[in-house]
Scaffold this motif. Sequence first.
Motif, mmCIF file in Angstrom:
data_model
loop_
_atom_site.group_PDB
_atom_site.id
_atom_site.type_symbol
_atom_site.label_atom_id
_atom_site.label_comp_id
_atom_site.label_asym_id
_atom_site.label_seq_id
_atom_site.Cartn_x
_atom_site.Cartn_y
_atom_site.Cartn_z
ATOM 1 N N ARG A 46 -11.003 -16.144 3.416
ATOM 2 C CA ARG A 46 -10.868 -14.715 3.187
ATOM 3 C C ARG A 46 -11.345 -13.699 4.653
ATOM 4 N N GLY A 47 -12.999 -14.651 4.837
ATOM 5 C CA GLY A 47 -13.397 -13.966 6.510
ATOM 6 C C GLY A 47 -12.553 -14.453 7.324
ATOM 7 N N ARG A 48 -12.001 -16.010 7.460
ATOM 8 C CA ARG A 48 -10.891 -16.329 8.741
ATOM 9 C C ARG A 48 -10.102 -15.345 9.127
ATOM 10 N N LEU A 49 -9.612 -14.668 7.310
ATOM 11 C CA LEU A 49 -7.707 -14.270 7.411
ATOM 12 C C LEU A 49 -8.752 -12.692 8.254
ATOM 13 N N VAL A 50 -9.566 -12.100 7.973
ATOM 14 C CA VAL A 50 -10.281 -10.812 8.783
ATOM 15 C C VAL A 50 -9.931 -10.997 10.489
ATOM 16 N N ALA A 51 -10.851 -11.664 10.303
ATOM 17 C CA ALA A 51 -11.730 -12.150 12.010
ATOM 18 C C ALA A 51 -10.029 -12.229 12.696
ATOM 19 N N ALA A 52 -9.031 -13.045 12.256
ATOM 20 C CA ALA A 52 -7.810 -13.246 12.763
ATOM 21 C C ALA A 52 -7.122 -12.397 12.951
ATOM 22 N N LEU A 53 -6.443 -12.106 11.735
ATOM 23 C CA LEU A 53 -5.547 -10.744 11.794
ATOM 24 C C LEU A 53 -6.229 -9.027 12.108
ATOM 25 N N ARG A 54 -7.528 -8.629 12.475
ATOM 26 C CA ARG A 54 -8.713 -8.037 13.070
ATOM 27 C C ARG A 54 -8.234 -6.914 12.737
ATOM 28 N N ASN A 55 -7.190 -5.854 12.914
ATOM 29 C CA ASN A 55 -7.407 -4.336 12.506
ATOM 30 C C ASN A 55 -6.774 -4.924 10.576
ATOM 31 N N VAL A 56 -7.842 -4.903 9.515
ATOM 32 C CA VAL A 56 -7.094 -5.362 8.363
ATOM 33 C C VAL A 56 -7.684 -4.205 7.694
ATOM 34 N N SER A 57 -7.385 -3.892 6.441
ATOM 35 C CA SER A 57 -8.131 -2.911 5.444
ATOM 36 C C SER A 57 -7.775 -3.676 3.659
ATOM 37 N N LEU A 58 -9.407 -3.722 3.265
ATOM 38 C CA LEU A 58 -9.147 -4.859 2.391
ATOM 39 C C LEU A 58 -9.295 -4.018 0.964
ATOM 40 N N LEU A 59 -8.433 -3.865 -0.290
ATOM 41 C CA LEU A 59 -8.334 -3.445 -1.073
ATOM 42 C C LEU A 59 -8.543 -4.334 -2.558
ATOM 43 N N GLU A 60 -9.760 -4.402 -3.376
ATOM 44 C CA GLU A 60 -9.686 -5.214 -4.604
ATOM 45 C C GLU A 60 -9.479 -4.315 -5.246
ATOM 46 N N ARG A 61 -8.665 -5.159 -6.474
ATOM 47 C CA ARG A 61 -7.947 -5.221 -7.556
ATOM 48 C C ARG A 61 -8.779 -5.395 -8.245
ATOM 49 N N PRO A 62 -9.017 -4.245 -9.489
ATOM 50 C CA PRO A 62 -7.698 -3.575 -10.243
ATOM 51 C C PRO A 62 -7.588 -2.383 -8.819
ATOM 52 N N VAL A 63 -6.274 -1.686 -8.332
ATOM 53 C CA VAL A 63 -6.838 -0.674 -7.354
ATOM 54 C C VAL A 63 -5.782 0.535 -7.642
ATOM 55 N N GLN A 64 -6.542 1.857 -7.529
ATOM 56 C CA GLN A 64 -5.478 3.022 -8.061
ATOM 57 C C GLN A 64 -4.003 3.639 -6.931
ATOM 58 N N ALA A 65 -3.507 3.625 -7.728
ATOM 59 C CA ALA A 65 -2.483 3.749 -7.025
ATOM 60 C C ALA A 65 -2.498 4.730 -5.840
ATOM 61 N N ILE A 66 -3.182 6.133 -6.332
ATOM 62 C CA ILE A 66 -3.495 6.185 -5.384
ATOM 63 C C ILE A 66 -3.928 5.889 -3.632
ATOM 64 N N THR A 67 -5.105 5.377 -4.603
ATOM 65 C CA THR A 67 -6.217 5.022 -3.341
ATOM 66 C C THR A 67 -4.833 3.563 -2.424
#
Length: 479
Positions: free
Chosen positions: A47-68
């Motif tokens: 997960r850390g390598r993905l965040v560093a490689a993709l750069r502009n990343v917003s992480l949402l932990e499941r379960p997540v509300q629909a409005i979020t």
Amino acid sequence: MFVAEEALLTRPIESLLAWVGQQPPWSDMPFVMLTSHREHPAVVAGRGRLVAALRNVSLLERPVQAITLTSAVLAAVRARRRQYEVRAHLAERERAAQELEDLVAARTRELEAANRELRAQIAERERVEESLRHAQRIEAIGQLTGGVAHDFNNLLMVISGGLDMLDRQGDPARRQRLLDGMRQAAERGAGLTRQLLAFSRRQALRSEPVDIGRQIGGMREMLDRSLRGDVHVALDFAEDLWPVQVDPGELELVILNLAVNARDAMPEGGTITIRAENLPGLADDDLQGDFLRLSVIDTGTGMPPEVVSRVFEPFFTTKDIGKGSGLGLAQVYGFAKQSGGTVRIDTAVGQGTRIALFLPRSSLAPAADQRHFGDLGAERVSSAMAGHVLLVEDDNEVAALVAEMLAQLGFEATRAASAAAALGALANGRAVDLVFSDIMMPGGHERHGARPRGEAASARAAGAPDDRLCGGGETRRGG
């Protein structure tokens, strides 16, 4: 882009990472990635390598509300639209910059063409100016040679004619008169040569410290003899005048020339003021240092600008033929320049003239026994004798020689120095058998010739002026 981390952790994503790394400067693709609560070391590291490689990343932990989820995705979409707007602005800026660059290039080409045309015009102007200067030099040389030839022609006539008659003359008195005439002609030739050398600034000046007050004060008697009775000379010298480094003899000739010019500019009389003053620390054009200003000021007719622009030219004169050689102010100019100074004229028509010489200060004291010319002597004028020949000649030495020639031929000569004087001599009933006249004379029309007394008398009886006796323009000599 909306994606779950399991889709990226379990599959090869090299192509996706390469695309992210090759985005243009305006692009930064937003990623919304769903994550889980798993804390396995391999998952956390991936997960850390993905965040560093993709750069502009917003992480949402499941379960997540629909409005979020909805708000996160909409924010990513808005960010992406802003990037597209930036891309459009950058494209517009590049287009405007390209247009500006094209416009600058076009204007540069226009300026280069205008510059080439200007250089061509400057070259043409320089060529025309050089042609004009060449024509002016040719004209000046012609005027100079014409003036020199005219004056030396008179002098050589006196000398050559005198030598021719000297061999045939046995009377000691007449031989002495011939020798005196030739000697005076030689002296006039030497004076003319000195004036030419002074103008050309090639005459060797014997400069020495000179006390202006004492030098010019010693000329007072000479000036009074050279000027008319209705011309008054005033000396205005400042106290503690500095000595100047000049040739005293040439200085006196300069002052005499200026005084005679001032006299001629005041036909109704007036005052000539000779003024001297110190000018410490002068810084004006090409003059730097301590100078003494010596001015000759008259209350005469003044000069118009077209005359002022030519007054220092050799043989330029506004006087009648025979009244001046045109070398006086040329000599003044050459003397001032050769002495390390300059000369300036301040004049206006009807307001008089001021000619100022700027002479360098001398650091040495003048000699106590400094002498001046004093009396330069008057010009010899042949005496008029009543007789049968009316001799019309404005030059004194030529008139004396011709009178001697006529005397050897058995004639008596009456001298008239101008056309008006010749008419006056005919009008007073004087017996005249022959008129011997200069070809051209000041004050009349160009005429010459000789006629018997009866023809001249008939013209006078008819009341008509005898215009064959008058002349004008440049004096020329006949045989």
